[in-house]
Each structure stands twice: as structure tokens, then as C-alpha cells.
Design a protein around this motif. Structure first.
Motif, mmCIF file in Angstrom:
data_model
loop_
_atom_site.group_PDB
_atom_site.id
_atom_site.type_symbol
_atom_site.label_atom_id
_atom_site.label_comp_id
_atom_site.label_asym_id
_atom_site.label_seq_id
_atom_site.Cartn_x
_atom_site.Cartn_y
_atom_site.Cartn_z
ATOM 1 N N ALA A 32 0.860 -1.181 0.000
ATOM 2 C CA ALA A 32 0.000 0.000 0.000
ATOM 3 C C ALA A 32 0.898 1.232 0.000
ATOM 4 O O ALA A 32 2.110 1.135 0.231
ATOM 5 C CB ALA A 32 -0.889 -0.015 1.242
ATOM 6 N N SER A 33 0.334 2.386 -0.245
ATOM 7 C CA SER A 33 1.122 3.618 -0.250
ATOM 8 C C SER A 33 1.801 3.839 1.097
ATOM 9 O O SER A 33 2.853 4.465 1.176
ATOM 10 C CB SER A 33 0.240 4.812 -0.618
ATOM 11 O OG SER A 33 -0.833 4.909 0.309
ATOM 12 N N SER A 34 1.228 3.262 2.143
ATOM 13 C CA SER A 34 1.805 3.373 3.486
ATOM 14 C C SER A 34 2.997 2.428 3.676
ATOM 15 O O SER A 34 3.701 2.509 4.672
ATOM 16 C CB SER A 34 0.734 3.055 4.524
ATOM 17 O OG SER A 34 0.273 1.724 4.338
ATOM 18 N N GLY A 35 3.206 1.516 2.720
ATOM 19 C CA GLY A 35 4.306 0.563 2.817
ATOM 20 C C GLY A 35 3.886 -0.784 3.393
ATOM 21 O O GLY A 35 4.658 -1.732 3.385
ATOM 22 N N TYR A 36 2.660 -0.876 3.892
ATOM 23 C CA TYR A 36 2.186 -2.138 4.460
ATOM 24 C C TYR A 36 1.884 -3.138 3.354
ATOM 25 O O TYR A 36 1.464 -2.770 2.258
ATOM 26 C CB TYR A 36 0.925 -1.920 5.301
ATOM 27 C CG TYR A 36 1.179 -1.182 6.583
ATOM 28 C CD1 TYR A 36 1.872 -1.791 7.627
ATOM 29 C CD2 TYR A 36 0.715 0.124 6.758
ATOM 30 C CE1 TYR A 36 2.104 -1.122 8.813
ATOM 31 C CE2 TYR A 36 0.948 0.802 7.941
ATOM 32 C CZ TYR A 36 1.647 0.174 8.969
ATOM 33 O OH TYR A 36 1.889 0.842 10.132
#
Length: 134
Positions: A32-36
Motif C-alpha cells: 500500500a502507499s503506506s508501505g504495508y
């Protein structure tokens, strides 16, 4: 799904999921854009396949081969059967080894008085690394 959700649904810990990614059993998760990590329904199916294969005692290398065959719709069932028959032989060998261990331990237990005395046939036989069957 995030790693916690896929972990709960597959019954595989987050740590093992990351390990399976690392060794190539599971394709690297999208991010995800959050890195998750983000997992798809297909990733969950793959994890369930891995868990079932692991529960049957297949090694990581065997699971890689099984996954490859599972994903290949052009596969020949003969390949799957051969891998399975080899695994069955390994399991039968392990069963025989375990039964021999049970027999040796049972023999030792039968010759241990199990009382207040310090003398113990079990410990002696473990020390010697041999248990003679009578």
C-alpha cells in the motif's frame, strides 16, 4: 487484506508469512502507499495451500514444487503422484524410526524399577546409546 488479516484467515503467523515470501513460496505482497503489505484472495488461497501441504509434512522444497504444479494448469498428474509417492516413502521411513524409538524406550521403561532407588535402566540406556531388546 493486511498481514494480520491474512494471518488470521490462513492460520499462519505473520512471521511465517514473511518467511514464506523470503524463501519464494509466496510471491512478494503488493504494498500500500503506506508501505504495508496487501494480500489478495489468491494470496490467501496460496497460503491455505501451503498450510495444508505443511500439515502433510512436505518440506519447503517439496512445497515449492507442489505450488508450481498447482499453478500450472498444463501439468501432468503423474508428476504430482510421483512427488506424493516419494513423500509417502519418507513418511513411512519416519514412522518406522519412531516405532523403533518407542520400542527401545518401552524396553527401557520395562526394566526401570520406578521406585526410590537411584538406579535407572532408562538413564543407563540413554547414556550408553543402546538398548538391548530381550
Amino acid at each position: 487484506m493486511n498481514i494480520g488479516q491474512v494471518s488470521k484467515q490462513s492460520g499462519i503467523s505473520s512471521k511465517m508469512i514473511r518467511y514464506y515470501e523470503k524463501i519464494g513460496l509466496l510471491d512478494a505482497a503488493k504494498r500500500a502507499s503506506s508501505g504495508y503489505r496487501v494480500y489478495s484472495d489468491q494470496d490467501l488461497k496460496t497460503l491455505n495451500f501451503i498450510r495444508h501441504a505443511r500439515d502433510l509434512g512436505f518440506s519447503s522444497e517439496q512445497m515449492k514444487e507442489l505450488l508450481s504444479l498447482w499453478k500450472n494448469t498444463e501439468r501432468q498428474s503423474a508428476e504430482v503422484k510421483q512427488l506424493t509417492l516419494q513423500h509417502i516413502q519418507v513418511l513411512n521411513d519416519k514412522i518406522a524410526q519412531l516405532q523403533a524409538m518407542v520400542n527401545l524406550l518401552q524396553h527401557s521403561a520395562n526394566h526401570c524399577f520406578g521406585n526410590e532407588q537411584a538406579d535407572c535402566a532408562i538413564l543407563k540406556n540413554i547414556e550408553l546409546g543402546v538398548v538391548e531388546e530381550s
